[in-house]
Design a protein around this motif. Structure first.
Motif, short mmCIF file in Angstrom:
data_model
loop_
_atom_site.label_atom_id
_atom_site.label_comp_id
_atom_site.label_asym_id
_atom_site.label_seq_id
_atom_site.Cartn_x
_atom_site.Cartn_y
_atom_site.Cartn_z
N ASP A 1 10.04 -5.52 0.76
CA ASP A 1 9.68 -4.37 -0.09
C ASP A 1 9.59 -4.86 -1.53
O ASP A 1 10.57 -5.38 -2.08
N ASN B 1 3.51 -7.81 -6.67
CA ASN B 1 3.01 -6.44 -6.70
C ASN B 1 2.60 -6.07 -8.12
O ASN B 1 3.45 -5.87 -8.99
N GLY C 1 8.53 -8.84 6.65
CA GLY C 1 8.12 -7.96 5.57
C GLY C 1 9.17 -7.86 4.47
O GLY C 1 10.37 -7.98 4.73
N PRO D 1 9.09 -4.03 -5.42
CA PRO D 1 9.00 -3.03 -6.48
C PRO D 1 7.86 -3.36 -7.42
O PRO D 1 7.27 -4.44 -7.34
N SER E 1 0.52 -4.45 3.46
CA SER E 1 1.80 -3.74 3.51
C SER E 1 1.60 -2.42 4.23
O SER E 1 0.48 -2.11 4.70
N ASP E 2 2.66 -1.63 4.32
CA ASP E 2 2.54 -0.33 4.98
C ASP E 2 1.81 0.69 4.12
O ASP E 2 1.47 1.77 4.60
N ASP E 3 1.59 0.35 2.85
CA ASP E 3 1.00 1.30 1.91
C ASP E 3 -0.47 0.98 1.69
O ASP E 3 -0.87 -0.18 1.64
N THR F 1 5.80 0.99 -5.42
CA THR F 1 6.46 0.01 -4.55
C THR F 1 5.59 -0.24 -3.32
O THR F 1 5.01 0.68 -2.75
N GLN F 2 5.47 -1.51 -2.93
CA GLN F 2 4.75 -1.88 -1.71
C GLN F 2 5.79 -2.17 -0.62
O GLN F 2 6.57 -3.12 -0.73
N ASN F 3 5.80 -1.35 0.40
CA ASN F 3 6.79 -1.46 1.46
C ASN F 3 6.30 -2.36 2.59
O ASN F 3 5.16 -2.26 3.02
N ASN F 4 7.21 -3.23 3.04
CA ASN F 4 6.91 -4.13 4.16
C ASN F 4 5.68 -5.01 3.88
O ASN F 4 4.83 -5.21 4.74
#
Length: 217
Positions: free
Chosen positions: A55, A26, A53, A57, A86-88, A31-34
Motif C-alpha cells: 500500500d 505513487n 502487494g 501513500p 494496484s486495486d485502484d 493512496t494506491q492499495n495493493n
C-alpha cells in the motif's frame, strides 16, 4: 532499470535463476492499495510473475520483487515486459510499462551487461595522455568456465583506425579486498574494415574462473 536487465547476454555456463525486481512511486493524490510489479516474459521459455502487494501513500515509494524466478533453460531471446498496477483505478498509465530495452539472450558463449544499444562514447582525458584508458564491467560468475576472449565494441569514428586496444581480466580477492590482475590479451590495432563494430581479442591462454567469483573485465 530503464536501461534493461543487469545481464543482457548469458552463456550456457552462467545460466542461473533470474529474479525480477523494481521500484515504484505513487505520484498520485490518493493512496494506491495493493500496488504490485507484474512481469511477463515471451521466448523459448515463458514466464508470468507478480510481486507481493504494497500500500503506497501519496508520494510513497517501495522496492518489490516477483515471488517466483525465471531460469532461461533454452538458447534464444527472452523479451521482458514490466508493469505496475494496484486495486485502484489509475488515470495516468503512460509511465507504468517498460517494454524496451527488456531482452535477455541465452547464448553459447557471450556474457554481457550491455543491452546492445549504444548511447554514448568515451575518450581519453588529457591528464591520462600516453597511458591506457581502461573501461570495465564487473561480472558475477555463476558456474565454472574458461574465458577465451572478449568482444570490444567501438564507434565508427574514423580516428579509431590505427588505435590499439586490448582486454584485461582481474579477479576479486575477498581476503585482499581488491581485484587482482589475471591476464590480458596482446595489443590489437583497429583496422578500417572492423571499425564501428565488435572486435574480438583473444587471450593466449584461456582464463579459468569459478562459481562464486566476481571478475572485472
Amino acid at each position: 532499470m530503464e536501461n534493461g536487465m543487469e545481464y543482457y547476454q548469458i552463456p550456457d555456463t552462467q545460466v542461473t535463476e533470474i529474479e525480477f525486481a523494481g521500484e515504484v512511486q505513487n505520484l498520485a493524490g490518493l493512496t494506491q492499495n495493493n500496488a504490485k510489479l507484474n512481469v511477463e516474459v515471451a521466448g523459448p521459455v515463458t514466464y508470468s510473475g507478480t510481486s507481493a502487494g504494497v500500500d503506497l501513500p501519496v508520494g510513497g515509494a517501495d522496492s518489490v520483487s516477483c515471488t517466483t524466478t525465471l531460469t532461461p533453460t533454452t538458447i534464444g531471446d527472452y523479451n521482458v515486459t514490466y508493469f505496475f498496477d494496484s486495486d485502484d483505478a489509475e488515470e495516468e498509465t503512460v509511465n507504468d510499462t517498460i517494454v524496451d530495452p527488456g531482452t535477455i539472450q541465452r547464448t553459447d558463449y557471450m556474457y554481457a551487461r550491455d543491452n546492445g544499444i549504444g548511447g554514448s562514447s568515451i575518450g581519453n582525458v588529457t591528464s591520462n595522455t600516453g597511458a591506457p584508458l581502461l573501461i570495465g564491467n564487473t561480472m558475477d560468475i555463476f558456474g565454472d568456465a574458461m574465458i577465451g576472449g572478449v568482444d570490444i565494441v567501438v564507434t565508427d569514428d574514423a580516428t579509431n583506425v590505427g588505435k590499439q586496444i586490448f582486454a584485461q581480466v582481474m579477479i576479486f580477492d575477498a581476503g585482499a579486498g581488491a581485484f587482482i590482475y589475471a591476464d590480458q590479451t596482446g595489443d590489437h590495432e583497429i583496422t578500417s574494415g572492423e571499425n564501428g563494430g565488435p572486435i574480438k581479442v583473444i587471450f593466449e591462454e584461456a582464463i579459468e574462473v569459478f562459481a562464486g567469483q566476481t571478475i572485472l573485465v
